[in-house]
Each structure stands twice: as structure tokens, then as C-alpha cells.
Design a protein around this motif. Structure first.
Motif, PDB file in Angstrom:
ATOM      1  N   ASP A 180       0.837  -1.202   0.000  1.00  0.00           N
ATOM      2  CA  ASP A 180       0.000   0.000   0.000  1.00  0.00           C
ATOM      3  C   ASP A 180       0.874   1.255   0.000  1.00  0.00           C
ATOM      4  OD1 ASP A 180      -2.422  -1.428   0.128  1.00  0.00           O
ATOM      5  OD2 ASP A 180      -2.344  -1.516   2.313  1.00  0.00           O
ATOM      6  N   VAL A 181       1.929   1.241   0.813  1.00  0.00           N
ATOM      7  CA  VAL A 181       2.838   2.389   0.860  1.00  0.00           C
ATOM      8  C   VAL A 181       3.520   2.565  -0.493  1.00  0.00           C
ATOM      9  CG1 VAL A 181       4.878   3.371   1.981  1.00  0.00           C
ATOM     10  CG2 VAL A 181       3.186   2.113   3.338  1.00  0.00           C
ATOM     11  N   ALA A 182       3.888   1.462  -1.121  1.00  0.00           N
ATOM     12  CA  ALA A 182       4.539   1.538  -2.429  1.00  0.00           C
ATOM     13  C   ALA A 182       3.644   2.233  -3.457  1.00  0.00           C
ATOM     14  CB  ALA A 182       4.913   0.143  -2.917  1.00  0.00           C
ATOM     15  N   LEU A 183       2.340   2.032  -3.375  1.00  0.00           N
ATOM     16  CA  LEU A 183       1.423   2.664  -4.322  1.00  0.00           C
ATOM     17  C   LEU A 183       1.464   4.184  -4.206  1.00  0.00           C
ATOM     18  CD1 LEU A 183      -1.695   0.304  -4.127  1.00  0.00           C
ATOM     19  CD2 LEU A 183      -0.085   0.544  -6.023  1.00  0.00           C
ATOM     20  N   ARG A 184       1.451   4.697  -2.961  1.00  0.00           N
ATOM     21  CA  ARG A 184       1.483   6.154  -2.838  1.00  0.00           C
ATOM     22  C   ARG A 184       2.873   6.717  -3.106  1.00  0.00           C
ATOM     23  NH1 ARG A 184       2.838   7.061   2.811  1.00  0.00           N
ATOM     24  NH2 ARG A 184       1.969   5.505   4.255  1.00  0.00           N
ATOM     25  N   VAL A 185       3.909   5.920  -2.861  1.00  0.00           N
ATOM     26  CA  VAL A 185       5.264   6.348  -3.211  1.00  0.00           C
ATOM     27  C   VAL A 185       5.402   6.469  -4.728  1.00  0.00           C
ATOM     28  CG1 VAL A 185       7.670   5.573  -3.278  1.00  0.00           C
ATOM     29  CG2 VAL A 185       6.410   5.555  -1.124  1.00  0.00           C
ATOM     30  N   ARG A 186       4.863   5.517  -5.475  1.00  0.00           N
ATOM     31  CA  ARG A 186       4.893   5.601  -6.946  1.00  0.00           C
ATOM     32  C   ARG A 186       4.229   6.888  -7.420  1.00  0.00           C
ATOM     33  NH1 ARG A 186       6.132   0.692  -9.464  1.00  0.00           N
ATOM     34  NH2 ARG A 186       6.007  -1.116  -8.068  1.00  0.00           N
ATOM     35  N   ASP A 187       3.080   7.187  -6.840  1.00  0.00           N
ATOM     36  CA  ASP A 187       2.338   8.376  -7.246  1.00  0.00           C
ATOM     37  C   ASP A 187       3.123   9.646  -6.936  1.00  0.00           C
ATOM     38  OD1 ASP A 187      -0.289   9.361  -8.272  1.00  0.00           O
ATOM     39  OD2 ASP A 187      -0.324  10.350  -6.316  1.00  0.00           O
ATOM     40  N   CYS A 188       3.752   9.682  -5.760  1.00  0.00           N
ATOM     41  CA  CYS A 188       4.541  10.847  -5.370  1.00  0.00           C
ATOM     42  C   CYS A 188       5.760  11.008  -6.282  1.00  0.00           C
ATOM     43  CB  CYS A 188       4.973  10.715  -3.916  1.00  0.00           C
ATOM     44  SG  CYS A 188       5.839  12.156  -3.269  1.00  0.00           S
ATOM     45  N   LEU A 189       6.438   9.898  -6.588  1.00  0.00           N
ATOM     46  CA  LEU A 189       7.607   9.964  -7.456  1.00  0.00           C
ATOM     47  C   LEU A 189       7.244  10.454  -8.851  1.00  0.00           C
ATOM     48  CD1 LEU A 189       9.548   6.708  -6.496  1.00  0.00           C
ATOM     49  CD2 LEU A 189      10.260   9.065  -6.069  1.00  0.00           C
ATOM     50  N   ARG A 190       6.059  10.072  -9.315  1.00  0.00           N
ATOM     51  CA  ARG A 190       5.617  10.534 -10.632  1.00  0.00           C
ATOM     52  C   ARG A 190       5.575  12.057 -10.669  1.00  0.00           C
ATOM     53  NH1 ARG A 190       1.015   8.151 -10.658  1.00  0.00           N
ATOM     54  NH2 ARG A 190       1.768   6.236 -11.635  1.00  0.00           N
ATOM     55  N   ASP A 191       4.973  12.665  -9.648  1.00  0.00           N
ATOM     56  CA  ASP A 191       4.884  14.123  -9.592  1.00  0.00           C
ATOM     57  C   ASP A 191       6.247  14.764  -9.364  1.00  0.00           C
ATOM     58  OD1 ASP A 191       2.178  13.949  -9.977  1.00  0.00           O
ATOM     59  OD2 ASP A 191       1.639  14.350  -7.887  1.00  0.00           O
ATOM     60  N   LEU A 192       7.020  14.188  -8.463  1.00  0.00           N
ATOM     61  CA  LEU A 192       8.340  14.744  -8.152  1.00  0.00           C
ATOM     62  C   LEU A 192       9.225  14.776  -9.390  1.00  0.00           C
ATOM     63  CD1 LEU A 192      10.526  13.937  -5.052  1.00  0.00           C
ATOM     64  CD2 LEU A 192      11.502  13.788  -7.336  1.00  0.00           C
ATOM     65  N   CYS A 193       9.232  13.692 -10.155  1.00  0.00           N
ATOM     66  CA  CYS A 193      10.099  13.628 -11.327  1.00  0.00           C
ATOM     67  C   CYS A 193       9.722  14.662 -12.379  1.00  0.00           C
ATOM     68  CB  CYS A 193      10.056  12.223 -11.930  1.00  0.00           C
ATOM     69  SG  CYS A 193      10.965  10.993 -10.959  1.00  0.00           S
ATOM     70  N   VAL A 194       8.435  14.914 -12.524  1.00  0.00           N
ATOM     71  CA  VAL A 194       7.994  15.908 -13.507  1.00  0.00           C
ATOM     72  C   VAL A 194       8.256  17.332 -13.008  1.00  0.00           C
ATOM     73  CG1 VAL A 194       5.971  16.864 -14.690  1.00  0.00           C
ATOM     74  CG2 VAL A 194       6.275  14.381 -14.526  1.00  0.00           C
ATOM     75  N   GLU A 195       7.900  17.606 -11.755  1.00  0.00           N
ATOM     76  CA  GLU A 195       7.986  18.973 -11.237  1.00  0.00           C
ATOM     77  C   GLU A 195       9.408  19.404 -10.925  1.00  0.00           C
ATOM     78  OE1 GLU A 195       5.120  19.951  -8.205  1.00  0.00           O
ATOM     79  OE2 GLU A 195       3.737  18.417  -8.934  1.00  0.00           O
ATOM     80  N   GLU A 196      10.284  18.454 -10.620  1.00  0.00           N
ATOM     81  CA  GLU A 196      11.662  18.795 -10.253  1.00  0.00           C
ATOM     82  C   GLU A 196      12.656  18.323 -11.304  1.00  0.00           C
ATOM     83  OE1 GLU A 196      11.619  20.752  -7.950  1.00  0.00           O
ATOM     84  OE2 GLU A 196       9.970  20.223  -6.622  1.00  0.00           O
ATOM     85  N   ALA A 197      12.194  18.152 -12.531  1.00  0.00           N
ATOM     86  CA  ALA A 197      13.066  17.658 -13.597  1.00  0.00           C
ATOM     87  C   ALA A 197      14.295  18.539 -13.756  1.00  0.00           C
ATOM     88  CB  ALA A 197      12.295  17.592 -14.917  1.00  0.00           C
ATOM     89  N   GLY A 198      15.443  17.895 -13.838  1.00  0.00           N
ATOM     90  CA  GLY A 198      16.675  18.600 -14.122  1.00  0.00           C
ATOM     91  C   GLY A 198      17.393  19.193 -12.930  1.00  0.00           C
ATOM     92  N   GLN A 199      16.839  19.026 -11.716  1.00  0.00           N
ATOM     93  CA  GLN A 199      17.509  19.600 -10.550  1.00  0.00           C
ATOM     94  C   GLN A 199      17.597  18.581  -9.419  1.00  0.00           C
ATOM     95  OE1 GLN A 199      15.460  23.055  -9.108  1.00  0.00           O
ATOM     96  NE2 GLN A 199      13.617  21.956  -8.522  1.00  0.00           N
ATOM     97  N   PRO A 200      18.576  18.753  -8.527  1.00  0.00           N
ATOM     98  CA  PRO A 200      18.726  17.819  -7.400  1.00  0.00           C
ATOM     99  C   PRO A 200      17.642  18.019  -6.352  1.00  0.00           C
ATOM    100  CG  PRO A 200      20.403  19.537  -7.291  1.00  0.00           C
ATOM    101  CD  PRO A 200      19.667  19.742  -8.570  1.00  0.00           C
ATOM    102  N   VAL A 201      17.156  16.907  -5.795  1.00  0.00           N
ATOM    103  CA  VAL A 201      16.036  16.930  -4.857  1.00  0.00           C
ATOM    104  C   VAL A 201      16.379  16.084  -3.634  1.00  0.00           C
ATOM    105  CG1 VAL A 201      13.588  16.435  -4.530  1.00  0.00           C
ATOM    106  CG2 VAL A 201      14.422  17.115  -6.783  1.00  0.00           C
ATOM    107  N   LEU A 202      15.998  16.580  -2.456  1.00  0.00           N
ATOM    108  CA  LEU A 202      16.095  15.816  -1.216  1.00  0.00           C
ATOM    109  C   LEU A 202      14.698  15.391  -0.792  1.00  0.00           C
ATOM    110  CD1 LEU A 202      17.621  14.805   1.341  1.00  0.00           C
ATOM    111  CD2 LEU A 202      17.234  17.083   2.316  1.00  0.00           C
ATOM    112  N   LEU A 203      14.525  14.112  -0.504  1.00  0.00           N
ATOM    113  CA  LEU A 203      13.260  13.558  -0.021  1.00  0.00           C
ATOM    114  C   LEU A 203      13.485  13.095   1.415  1.00  0.00           C
ATOM    115  CD1 LEU A 203      10.984  11.126  -2.023  1.00  0.00           C
ATOM    116  CD2 LEU A 203      11.567  10.648   0.350  1.00  0.00           C
TER     117      LEU A 203
END
Length: 248
Positions: A169-192
Motif C-alpha cells: 500500500d505504501v509503495a502505491l502512494r510512493v509511486r504516485d509521489c515519485l511521478r509528480d516529483l520527477c515531472v515537477e523537479e526535472a533537471g535539478q537535485p532533490v532531497l526527499l
């Protein structure tokens, strides 16, 4: 490291390329007050821990605060191009404190861009344990023996306690979060900044681990770092569960 195209649902940064942060750093919060109490309870066989607040409100221990400061120093020592320009964080107190302390430490060393703020995302919250919340392993065996048996039968990935979540269940929401993070923070370093199970699921999703490979991993340590770097359509792992920066 497996490709992320299925995770990101076909979002495109340019023809034939998936949007990705240049670097993704995932860390667990520093040691919390509950971590200390549960370690003591497990060592003594105690059935209860003296934690009365919500899981979301548990703060860092003094040692956890020192770990967050060490994380900030590690951040500041990164090559300039790898220093986070965005921070995504669980809204729980212990993660928010870790992000705030690390950010302040890195900023004091001149390693934070002007205007960087922490973005809190509920999808990064800790795994919800339902009726098992705040119970030691000994207490679960005594009070809910049928759940302890079902957990052993189902395995950690798929066992869902009543009112709670499975690792899957946690993996499902992590996938969804990563989808948004990768698009919104494309090209720059990110700390989670998140929790042990959430960081574990980041590894599970990005590396497409099997259940056997996942269960073979060590527990994610407080303020450890996992690092992935962008390649073509994928994030390539560089570090996992690294804690050498905490010894300095």
C-alpha cells in the motif's frame, strides 16, 4: 536499475526522454523519541512504551537532532551541482524537524539557494499500522496472536493490519509521489525526507526489486542517505543506507 517510464505514465521532458531530477537523495528522519523507547522496550521485553501522542506528533530525540545537523553538513559538502534545490518531506513532526534542521545547517554553510522551502506531501507519511500502532512485538504476540500469525503467513510486503497499510500500500502512494516529483523537479537535485518504510519503498519502486530482494535489505537507518543520479529514462543508484556522514 529499471526504467521509470511505467512509473511516470509517459510524461515526456523531450522526445524520447523521461523527466527526472538530476539527483534524488532519500533520507529517513533522525532518531525519534519513539525509536528510543521502542529500542528499550524490545531489549527488556516490555509490552508498552510511554508514548501518548499521535504518531504524527512524535519529535526527534536530542541525538536525532544531532543527526539532522550532520545531514546538513553532508548536504553542504556535496558538489554544488548536487546540492538539493528542492526538498519534499513527510508532514510528520520528526521528518519536518529533520528537514528544518538539515536545511538550516546547510544554509549556514552557504549551500542552500535563496528561496528554497520545504514542500510537505502527505503521500510521504509513515506507514499506518492501525490496531498495531505503538505496540511492541511482544505486545502484538500477546494481544493479537491471530494477527501475528497472519503476518507471518502473508509476509511483510502484503500483510495489512486491521485499519492499517501493507508495505505494498505504501509503495502505491510512493509511486504516485515519485511521478509528480520527477515531472515537477526535472533537471535539478532533490532531497526527499521521509520514514524507514517509505524510503525502503522508494528503493523498491526505483530498482523494481522482487519481494525476495526487498526482504533481504537491512532496515533503513536514521538519517542515512540513498542517492540516485539521472541517466536516460532512469535513475541510477549510487549510495544506499549510507551513514558515514554521521560519524563526523
Amino acid at each position: 536499475m529499471a526504467e521509470l517510464s511505467s512509473i511516470l505514465n509517459g510524461h515526456q521532458q523531450r522526445a524520447g526522454a523521461t523527466p527526472l531530477p538530476s539527483v534524488l537523495i532519500a533520507t529517513r528522519h533522525g532518531e525519534s523519541a519513539a525509536n528510543v523507547e521502542f529500542q528499550l522496550a524490545e531489549a527488556t521485553g516490555a509490552l508498552t512504551v510511554p508514548i501518548t501522542c499521535r504518531d504524527a506528533d512524535i519529535a526527534l530525540s536530542m541525538h536525532g537532532q544531532a543527526q539532522a545537523q550532520a545531514l546538513g553538513r553532508w548536504w553542504a559538502a556535496l558538489p554544488p551541482g548536487d546540492r538539493p534545490r528542492a526538498v519534499w518531506c513527510s508532514p510528520y513532526v520528526r521528518t519536518a524537524e529533520t528537514a528544518r534542521i538539515a536545511l538550516a545547517q546547510a544554509a549556514g554553510l552557504g549551500a542552500v539557494p535563496v528561496g528554497l522551502t520545504v514542500r510537505y506531501d502527505e503521500r510521504l507519511r509513515d506507514r499506518e499500522l492501525g490496531i498495531l500502532e505503538m505496540l511492541t512485538a511482544a505486545a502484538i504476540e500477546k494481544r493479537y496472536p491471530e494477527e501475528a500469525a497472519r503476518r507471518r503467513k502473508m509476509g511483510e510486503l502484503y500483510y495489512r493490519p486491521p485499519g492499517g497499510e501493507s508495505w505494498a500500500d505504501v509503495a502505491l502512494r510512493v509511486r504516485d509521489c515519485l511521478r509528480d516529483l520527477c515531472v515537477e523537479e526535472a533537471g535539478q537535485p532533490v532531497l526527499l525526507v521521509a520514514h524507514d518504510n517509505v524510503v525502503l519503498m522508494v528503493r523498491y519502486v526505483l530498482d523494481r526489486l522482487s519481494e525476495e530482494q526487498l526482504l533481504a535489505l537491512d532496515a533503513v537507518r536514521n538519517c542515512s542517505v540513498g542517492v540516485w543520479r539521472a541517466g536516460y529514462d532512469r535513475l541510477v543508484p549510487e549510495l544506499w543506507n549510507e551513514t558515514g556522514h554521521l560519524d563526523t
